[in-house]
Scaffold this active site. Structure first.
Site, PDB file in Angstrom:
ATOM      1  N   ARG A 295       5.600   4.552  -4.520  1.00 35.39           N
ATOM      2  CA  ARG A 295       4.606   3.671  -5.154  1.00 35.39           C
ATOM      3  C   ARG A 295       3.235   4.304  -5.020  1.00 35.39           C
ATOM      4  NH1 ARG A 295       2.054   1.969  -0.597  1.00 35.39           N
ATOM      5  NH2 ARG A 295       3.313   1.667   1.272  1.00 35.39           N
ATOM      6  N   VAL A 298      -2.377   2.654  -0.930  1.00 32.05           N
ATOM      7  CA  VAL A 298      -3.709   2.068  -0.763  1.00 32.05           C
ATOM      8  C   VAL A 298      -4.766   3.162  -0.813  1.00 32.05           C
ATOM      9  CG1 VAL A 298      -5.209   0.746   0.783  1.00 32.05           C
ATOM     10  CG2 VAL A 298      -2.775   0.186   0.634  1.00 32.05           C
TER      11      VAL A 298
END
Length: 455
Positions: A295, A298
């Protein structure tokens, strides 16, 4: 003819990451549709945009329900879905539901996510591409007797880890043979409770290591590139506090060797989109594979600051069927970048979260592109008690590490947050400490914190 991009994109997340994906959509002429819980229906990031209420405030009934999320995307007329990070971002069920219901998932294929979500198959895939592994069991442990044999071979201390684990759960340390049986049984029980999978494996415990990760991007045509590495060693309870690039003290030859192996592995597993391989730097200077995050991270902003490449926009283009818009030779990593995650927590009170109303909020001014603040917060925003307390990320860049750190300290001094305490005092203490500036720390300690400890 090059494939077109999407007209409407569903953002299945909240807060800062939802705002970040929304900005990328705006830059590409894509209409974002925000999936929100009841608690977030008036979230600042949704202002002026279409929203769909997924369910009640509790995540299990809203952001963590893959059926509700895909159904909402379909009903909103969206042909693509971005999961952000956290929640369902690495859930192959969500990716599979998207695939079967005609919604393009902004991320890797479900089968690749499943492969990398299981630690042993992931390690085998990495080893086949020449990525160094942490010494340990070749697969999940059959029993304690096998654990004893492997531990005797690699040497104590050892770490028992959940095959389906994450976030530090399902992990136990055994520093000697007398602790091994208990460590295995406790890890199995916690793994079963947390993940529904009691299987565990064993690795040599590398103490005093550094946490280094490599940012990768790939398309569906077999093209893959890296965008450098990030050091994420400053952590608390396995949660990253500060990230920076390049990683200080990393041998250039080991860096380049691991870059090549990571790109090769990305291609071999058929990865698509943005992904991150995480490594532990051992005492001999070797980068050893821990896991792959399938993914957006952050801390992707750190790599964006050095490369000038919009990773979220590239994710969306790649998912739409485009080839990567750049090659490895096009990637130019400039200067040093550092990121601080600012949470609504009180570091002087054991990091207790503080939901509440932010009466006044102001962010530092940009300095020629060298200061960036990613946030969803505005004055009057109420931090809810249901979710992660991240308020913003401050990212600075300088010609070298010291300059980036000095710029960060100044930027944090300009950040105004009234109404709730934040982690800013801790970050300023870390950045100003000699231990941090001289690179004398590892994953076991937070340099410069608590204040007053030996530096």
């Amino acid at each position: 003819m090059a494939p077109k991009c999407f007209h409407r994109l569903f953002i299945a997340n909240r807060g800062e990451v939802a705002a970040r994906v929304g900005r990328a959509c705006a830059s590409m002429g894509i209409t974002p549709v925000f999936g929100v819980s009841e608690a977030d229906r008036d979230g600042p990031w949704t202002s002026g945009h279409e929203t769909v209420v997924l369910g009640p405030a509790r995540s299990a009934q809203s952001y963590l329900d893959p059926v509700r999320v895909v159904q909402a995307a379909r009903q909103a007329g969206c042909t693509a879905l971005h999961p952000g990070w956290g929640f369902l971002a690495e859930n192959p069920l969500l990716a599979g539901l998207c695939e079967s219901h005609g919604v393009t998932f902004i991320g890797p294929p479900a089968h690749v996510m499943r492969l990398m979500g299981k630690k042993i198959p992931a390690k085998h895939a990495m080893a086949a591409a020449g990525v160094r592994l942490i010494p340990g069991s070749p697969g999940v442990l059959a029993d304690v007797d096998e654990a004893r044999g492997v531990a005797d071979e690699v040497g104590y201390p050892v770490l028992i880890k959940a095959e389906s684990g994450g976030g530090g759960r399902g992990m136990r340390i055994a520093r000697g043979p007398e602790e091994l049986a208990t460590a295995v049984s406790e890890a199995e029980r916690e793994a079963q409770a947390a993940f529904g999978d009691p299987r565990v494996y064993l690795e040599k415990l590398i103490e005093g290591g550094r946490h280094v990760e490599i940012q990768l991007m790939a398309d569906r045509y077999g093209n893959a590139v890296h965008l450098g590495e990030r050091d994420c060693t400053v952590q608390r309870n396995h949660q990253k506090l500060i990230e920076e690039s390049p990683a200080p003290g990393l041998d250039p030859e080991e860096r380049d060797r691991t870059f090549a192996a990571a790109v090769r592995a990305t291609q071999q597993i058929g990865y698509v989109g943005a992904g991150t391989m995480e490594f532990l730097l051992d005492e001999d200077g070797n980068l050893r594979f821990m896991e792959m995050n399938t993914r957006l991270q952050v801390e992707h902003c750190v790599s964006e600051m050095r490369s000038g490449i919009d990773l979220v926009a590239e994710q969306i283009r790649v998912a739409a069927g485009h080839r990567l818009s750049f090659t490895q030779d096009d990637v130019r990593l400039e200067g040093h970048a550092i990121e601080c995650r600012i949470n609504a927590e009180d570091p002087s009170d054991e990091f207790r979260p503080h939901p509440g109303v932010i009466s006044r909020w102001a962010v530092p001014a940009d300095e020629g592109g060298d200061v960036r603040v990613d946030t969803h917060v505005v004055s009057g925003y109420e931090v809810p008690p249901f979710y992660d307390s991240l308020l913003c990320k401050v990212i600075t860049r300088g010609p070298d590490r010291d300059a980036a750190c000095d710029r960060m300290i100044a930027a944090l001094g300009e950040l105004v947050c009234e109404g709730v305490p934040t982690t800013v005092p801790m970050h300023r203490a870390i950045l100003g400490s000699r231990a941090f500036r001289e690179n004398r720390y590892d994953t076991r300690v937070i340099p410069g914190w608590p204040p007053g400890e030996a530096d």
